[in-house]
Write an enzyme that holds these catalytic residues in place. Structure first.
Site, PDB file in Angstrom:
ATOM      1  N   HIS B  56       0.948  -1.135   0.041  1.00 29.11           N
ATOM      2  CA  HIS B  56       0.023  -0.026   0.110  1.00 29.11           C
ATOM      3  C   HIS B  56       0.779   1.359  -0.070  1.00 29.11           C
ATOM      4  CE1 HIS B  56      -3.297  -2.661   0.776  1.00 29.11           C
ATOM      5  NE2 HIS B  56      -2.905  -2.952   1.896  1.00 29.11           N
ATOM      6  N   HIS B 215      -7.232  -4.566  -1.101  1.00 31.30           N
ATOM      7  CA  HIS B 215      -6.653  -5.909  -1.445  1.00 31.30           C
ATOM      8  C   HIS B 215      -7.423  -6.585  -2.614  1.00 31.30           C
ATOM      9  CE1 HIS B 215      -6.195  -4.826   2.941  1.00 31.30           C
ATOM     10  NE2 HIS B 215      -5.049  -5.356   2.792  1.00 31.30           N
TER      11      HIS B 215
END
Lengths: 327, 327
Positions: B56, B215
């Site tokens: 991320h 995700h």
């Protein structure tokens, strides 16, 4: 083609509107003709103007601000801006100290900026950036292409101009930084130009393009995908072969993502490149890692090395306040 | 799978090494166990620690520095860090004023941070961020997911902690910012987790996933690709439906890219979202546009809105000096 777009024709205008609305204290935009300029212009300084096709954001509009550019002229995606844009930008930011155009070496950009330079009645000069060591001539270029090293030229000349240097001094420094800078990149995927609607080139699931240009122009060769360390070795061999730095030389290492490669991989590349440079007896003392000179959503990255001396180091470290670069 | 990688197992370590080498004055890293911390710790302040799966970036390690986090604990890609990392980070950055954990609401992160909180002998508290209004429960989550609003919580609580606030005050502010923040995203493509080697989900060439998780978790629905303005309307309807702001309310608008979408499109989204918010009688007075909470190379973006008041506005504007956020 899945992109965030309403109409392809209005994409640039909407994107520039969003840029200005996100940075209202820093930037202003004009649309007829189109340029982005510092909200608060520098006083009594050489005016620095760059520009080129859009699709490489944050280059160049993201580098407009104190310590870097005074204005940027964005063309349509991968299309040169026109002389009227450059003349309007020059009229807006000229303080009487002259105008320096910083231009990436592509046929269209070179021609249009040259036309603007000839029409401009104020004193002006041009720095042509050609840092890409991959190929000598290319699809849109005679001579080497200008790529991510442009940021380094804009940053260092921007700092010098901010200090009150003359047009001749800014021009000489720009040429000197360009000569001290070399870049080369690799692509994993193509990008899709909105107006075309399909990928610029085809590439296999295990192929990479070594020496790719920032518009997806062919590089030196297609190769099978390889480990990151081997890619870094290939790129740095070409870069160091061009720059021929002496042992112990201090360097700026810029790892630039083309837009579609995660930051985690860019930092991994930075680690690999730093290790290799140190193994060569060189001293990478400054770093910049991120997506700065992009090719829309192309996956891949380039390495840029600039040979430093005390003056260039100080100019790199000088304060900068732009949308994309700030310290 | 074409990525810049040597061995999948060493990817995180190499990437963190590259991060630290690119920011040597700002950051340090420990590897056994793994955490990233401020090179120069803040004195006499509540220690702010976040963390979560990697992939991320720049979240969270890119937000370590003055005015934001004191340490970040990165797990493997899309995998929670472990309590020993959090305990080691806490030992390194605790100044005796207590430790605040800022945790995105996922089952693994919640469990591991809770375990660390119970084992930690110094005073501590936890802010659980759950800003994603897309779905109530999800693949890895009970309750709402924590996504790009985490940055806003980390920035504002970071500013408060820097001013010397107590642990209880920092915890209360974090909960308040979380309650004032809502996000929702849309994906055009999947990302590929390096250890899996294939895309997380399949999606057609004209399909988009509305309400996707960071995700690649499923969102609210699959839809046919649509114009940017319609995507923005869909996301803001959900966000404003959750926040229910009064007319005239001042807002922070954060347009976050998931990693594979060009900056030009993110600024276009910002323009579209700003127009829509103003049409609703709201006042988007602060903006942040860029790739901050990414999902590797996923194409897509999310919108985050935080309702501001004088205190939150001042905390947002307070100086910050991290690798990814600086003003």
């Amino acid at each position: 083609m899945k992109k965030f777009v309403n109409e392809v024709d209005s994409m640039l205008r909407e994107a520039l509107s969003g840029l200005i609305e996100a940075h209202p204290q820093l930037l202003r935009v004009e649309f007829e003709p189109t340029f982005v300029a510092r909200r608060e212009g520098g006083a009594n300084k050489v005016a620095l103007i760059s520009g080129g096709g859009s699709g490489h954001e944050p280059l160049h509009a993201g580098f407009v601000g104190r310590g870097m550019l005074d204005a940027a002229c964005p063309g349509q995606v991968f299309t040169s801006p026109t002389p009227d844009q450059m003349l309007a930008a020059a009229a807006a930011v000229d303080t009487g100290r002259g105008v320096l155009f910083i231009v990436k070496n592509y046929a269209g950009d070179g021609m249009n900026f040259q036309m603007a330079a000839e029409m401009l009645e104020t004193g002006n000069a041009t720095v042509l950036v050609n840092d890409d060591v991959a190929v000598e001539n290319s699809t849109h270029t005679t001579g080497r292409r200008g790529v991510a090293g442009t940021l380094v030229v804009e940053k260092m000349v921007g700092a010098l101009a901010e200090q009150g240097a003359t047009l001749a001094e800014c021009k000489a420094l720009g040429d000197r930084v360009n000569a001290a800078t070399a870049s080369m990149g690799v692509a994993f995927t193509s990008c899709t130009v909105p107006a075309a609607g399909r990928p610029t080139f085809d590439i296999g699931p295990d192929e990479i393009e070594i020496g790719v240009g920032i518009h997806g122009e062919p590089g030196r060769r297609r190769a099978a995908h390889m480990p990151a360390d081997e890619i870094v070795r290939t790129l740095l061999d070409a870069i160091l072969g061009d720059l021929k730095p002496q042992a112990g030389r201090q360097l700026l290492l810029h790892v630039n993502g083309f837009g579609g490669t995660p930051l985690m991989e860019l930092y991994l590349l930075h680690h690999a490149a730093g290790r290799r440079l140190k193994a060569e007896g060189l001293a990478p003392v400054r770093s910049l890692v991120g997506n700065y000179t992009t090719s829309l959503e192309m996956a891949g990255a380039s390495l840029t090395v600039t040979l430093l001396d005390d003056e260039l180091l100080a100019l790199w470290d000088a304060p900068v306040h732009t949308a994309a670069l700030r310290w």
